[in-house]
Write a protein that holds these residues in place. Structure first.
Motif: not given
Length: 503
Positions: A328, A408, A411-412, A415-418, A420
């Motif tokens: 993060d 998201n 989160r983007r 620099e984190l995964t989205e 889902s």
């Protein structure tokens, strides 16, 4: 209730003197209006402007105070996520250790400044309609007054619970002088009514000078609806839908967006634009006040700043910073926090600070070049609106594509995964967790703890019940901590107010 028992003339004088004398708020630059009487004031457009300007002054007390701290901190220490170097601040330590009392100066300052703002708003709302002036300008000023009154009441009702609800000016003979505490639902109804009035006032969506805007009004109303959906009112699904719809109006307006860099969160060039929907305004010309919240976030003895007033009054707990997901960006040095910095005597030498200090409020220019800060303090950010939408939309009907996109986006940037493929329950907790991390130290987390009756366990990432949650350093939350104590001086002055349970 000595702080709200004022004659109309006293309220007027207090409002006008503050508006004339402050260099803190960037749009408050008034000539001396102190030569007035009740017969000749509130007759000119400039006096309407001065009356509304005076309401903003009560916002300044949120992040400012003496060396011991400020009302902003009183909502951070009871989360269990903040630490302090300033051992002399009994007010901070008592709140942090869950042994708070009704004599706490932060609570007194919060109560006093909020009711002063409410008193000034009541005065403006009552008197401005009678002034002969441009109707569009008049309506906008009234919209600002309604917004600010709602803002102060929203804070007060969440912090203190049942409080006096006063919407008109009072004199020494007014029965409202000793108003009983109103039911919390009645206070919320007034907040919604004020914000609805502000929505209809013709305010612009944005304002580069920092005045209240349509964006601020709708964002605050979305937050109000989200809170009403939870505790203590528990209005549920209908109000989650209202919160989602109101937040979506802000999102679809196209007037706001996330900054691409976290540096922009504390950049003078980005104030009142982009992600910053509403802020406390400060001007560098008045360093004694505008420096107040800078001094709190600087290490006490590390000699990294040109500012002499460095108290280390608040910094993030190591355990909280460690609770961020691996990778993060927000948890990395000089993003949301800073744990190294250069020396004032040698900017080529970087030292370890021994803690995680709050970089999201750090004025780089003031601390390294000018020694004078005019950095604003954030109250409403677009990131919060996105998270309100994501949470409320999920509660109203499960995790939709739009709800995923709202969280998201945040989160983007980190620099984190989205996210889902989550169930409604898993998405719910993911958004709660995101609020902790994105909005940390912005006076959002404690309010979340109270409205949800849930607390993030930062050692394992799950959510505990509020009552019985144990901080990493020992204290355990009880039902008492759902509210702050009403200041003793107010209880003594008004026998119609009861102290909150446990104090």
């Amino acid at each position: 209730m000595q702080h709200i028992i004022k004659t109309v003339r006293e309220l007027l004088l207090g409002a006008m003197v503050v508006a004339a004398g402050s260099g803190c708020s960037k749009f408050l630059d008034e000539t001396d209006p102190s030569n007035f009487t009740m017969d000749n004031y509130f007759t000119k457009p400039a006096q309407a402007q001065s009356a509304v300007n005076a309401i903003y002054q009560s916002l300044i007390s949120i992040p400012t105070g003496d060396y011991g701290g400020a009302p902003w901190m009183m909502l951070e220490f009871p989360t269990g996520l903040a630490n302090t170097e300033y051992g002399q601040s009994v007010d901070n330590l008592n709140i942090r250790n869950l042994v708070n009392t009704a004599e706490n100066n932060h609570g007194i300052q919060k109560w006093t400044s909020s009711y002063r703002g409410i008193g000034n708003a009541n005065l403006a709302i009552e008197k401005i309609p009678g002034i002969n002036m441009d109707e569009a300008t008049k309506n906008k000023l009234l919209g600002e007054a309604h917004f600010l009154r709602a803002y102060f009441y929203f804070d007060l009702v969440r912090i203190f619970g049942k409080i006096p609800l006063i919407t008109g000016t009072v004199t020494s003979t007014s029965p409202e002088i000793y108003s009983p505490a109103a039911a919390e639902e009645d206070v919320y109804k007034q907040i919604v009514a004020d914000l609805t009035a502000a929505e209809q006032s013709g305010l612009p969506w944005t304002d580069a000078g920092g005045r209240a805007t349509m964006g601020a009004v709708k964002s605050l109303l979305a937050s109000v609806y989200l809170t009403m959906a939870g505790y203590p009112l528990q209005k549920g699904s209908e109000y989650f839908q209202l919160a989602a719809a109101k937040a979506n109006e802000v999102i679809t307006s196209g007037k706001f967006d996330l900054f691409t860099s976290y540096d922009d969160l504390h950049s003078l060039d980005k104030e009142n634009t982009g992600e910053h929907i509403f802020m406390v305004q400060f001007a560098a010309s008045n360093w004694t006040t505008s420096m107040d919240f800078q001094k709190f976030i600087l290490p006490y003895t590390k000699n990294i700043s040109l500012l002499n007033n460095r108290t280390g009054a608040i910094y993030a707990s190591d355990e909280f910073v460690a609770s961020f997901e691996t990778g993060d960006k927000r948890a990395k040095d000089r993003q949301f926090f800073y744990n190294t910095y250069t020396l004032t005597t040698d900017r080529n030498t970087t030292i370890a600070l021994g803690g995680n200090y709050l970089y999201k409020f750090f004025d780089v220019q003031a601390n390294t070049v000018t020694g004078t800060s005019g950095l604003n303090f954030p109250l409403i950010r677009y990131a919060e609106v996105l998270l309100i939408y994501a949470e409320a939309a999920n509660e109203a009907g499960g995790p939709t594509a739009a709800a995923y996109e709202a969280v998201n986006k945040i989160r983007r940037r980190a620099e984190l995964t989205e996210l889902s493929g989550l169930t409604q329950g898993a998405f719910r907790e993911a958004v709660w967790r995101e609020r902790y991390h994105e909005l940390c130290y912005e006076n959002k987390v404690w309010f979340d703890m109270v409205r949800l009756r849930k607390v993030l366990n930062i050692t394992n990432g799950t959510f505990d019940a509020f009552e019985g949650h144990k901080f990493t350093y020992g204290p355990v939350l009880s039902k008492r901590e759902l509210l702050f104590p009403i200041p003793t001086v107010e209880i003594n002055n008004n026998s119609n107010i009861d102290q909150n349970p446990g104090y």
